[in-house]
Structures are given as structure tokens and as C-alpha cells.
Design a protein around this motif. Structure first.
Motif, short mmCIF file in Angstrom:
data_model
loop_
_atom_site.label_atom_id
_atom_site.label_comp_id
_atom_site.label_asym_id
_atom_site.label_seq_id
_atom_site.Cartn_x
_atom_site.Cartn_y
_atom_site.Cartn_z
N THR A 5 44.86 41.61 35.72
CA THR A 5 46.24 41.20 35.14
C THR A 5 46.18 41.30 33.59
N LYS A 8 50.84 38.94 28.65
CA LYS A 8 51.39 39.18 27.65
C LYS A 8 51.07 38.26 26.24
N LEU A 100 50.61 47.68 38.55
CA LEU A 100 51.93 47.30 37.57
C LEU A 100 53.01 48.26 37.82
N THR A 101 54.33 47.74 37.76
CA THR A 101 55.30 48.62 37.72
C THR A 101 55.79 49.24 36.49
N GLU A 103 58.13 48.71 34.54
CA GLU A 103 58.75 47.66 33.65
C GLU A 103 57.62 46.72 32.91
N GLU A 104 56.84 46.27 33.96
CA GLU A 104 55.78 45.67 33.53
C GLU A 104 54.74 46.23 32.31
N ASP A 107 56.74 46.28 29.28
CA ASP A 107 56.60 44.82 28.72
C ASP A 107 55.34 44.75 27.74
N VAL A 108 54.23 45.08 28.52
CA VAL A 108 52.86 45.07 28.02
C VAL A 108 52.72 45.75 26.67
#
Length: 111
Positions: A5, A8, A100-101, A103-104, A107-108
Motif C-alpha cells: 500500500t 499518502k 490501485l484505481t 483515482e488512488e 491522489d498519490v
């Protein structure tokens, strides 16, 4: 395959380590798929066309005979001989669940 994982919070160094580890794991899985598919000799309209194109198959070679995928699978189980397996397939797939999608990932990378 279990991926790390990417959180953030924390340092870029920690995130980079996790990302690099994930890339390494993913690359290994892709290589496994490439190696397993190298025995696939393709799609042929008839068994005669397959035998004409590849008259001396080696054990492990396989091909789809017909005009669609999935189609009947023929495999070489004895050197030089094509045999019907009684199964259909040939499309292949990669299970991407758990990754991960988009969107994820956004975000990262926006941190």
C-alpha cells in the motif's frame, strides 16, 4: 501477488520504495505471463492449416483452431502431434483486482 500500500503520508523515500517494490512484483508477474504464452502458436481456421503452418510441434505448444476466440484448443502432448484437448479458450486474462484505481494513483502522485 500482494502489492504494498502506498500511503499518502510519510516521506517520498518511503513511497518510492513501496512503488519500486510494486513495479518489481508486477514486472515479475508480467514475465511469467509472457513465458507461459510463448507456447501459444496462434489461431488457425482449420486443423489442416495448423498442421501445415507448424508440422513439427514440440510438447507444450498449443493453438486455437476455428475463426473465433475462445475456440477449440489443440495441444502437442507428444512431439510432432497435434491433439484436440476438448476445451476451448485462447483469450487469456490478467486479474487486476486489488490494484490501485486511477483515482488512488492520482491522489498519490498529487502529493
Amino acid at each position: 501477488m500482494e502489492l504494498n500500500t502506498v500511503i499518502k503520508t510519510g516521506t517520498w523515500s518511503d513511497a518510492a520504495d513501496r512503488i519500486n517494490s510494486n513495479f518489481s512484483k508486477t514486472s515479475s508477474e508480467v514475465e511469467k505471463i509472457k513465458l507461459s504464452s510463448t507456447r501459444n502458436k496462434g489461431l488457425y481456421p482449420t486443423i489442416e492449416a495448423l498442421k501445415a503452418a507448424i508440422p513439427s510441434p514440440v510438447v507444450g505448444d498449443w493453438a486455437v483452431v476455428g475463426d473465433t476466440i475462445p475456440g477449440p484448443i489443440y495441444q502437442c502432448k507428444t512431439k510432432g502431434t497435434w491433439s484436440a484437448t476438448g476445451t476451448t479458450g485462447g483469450g487469456g486474462s490478467i486479474d487486476l483486482s486489488g490494484y490501485l484505481t486511477a483515482e488512488e494513483i492520482d491522489d498519490v502522485t498529487s502529493i
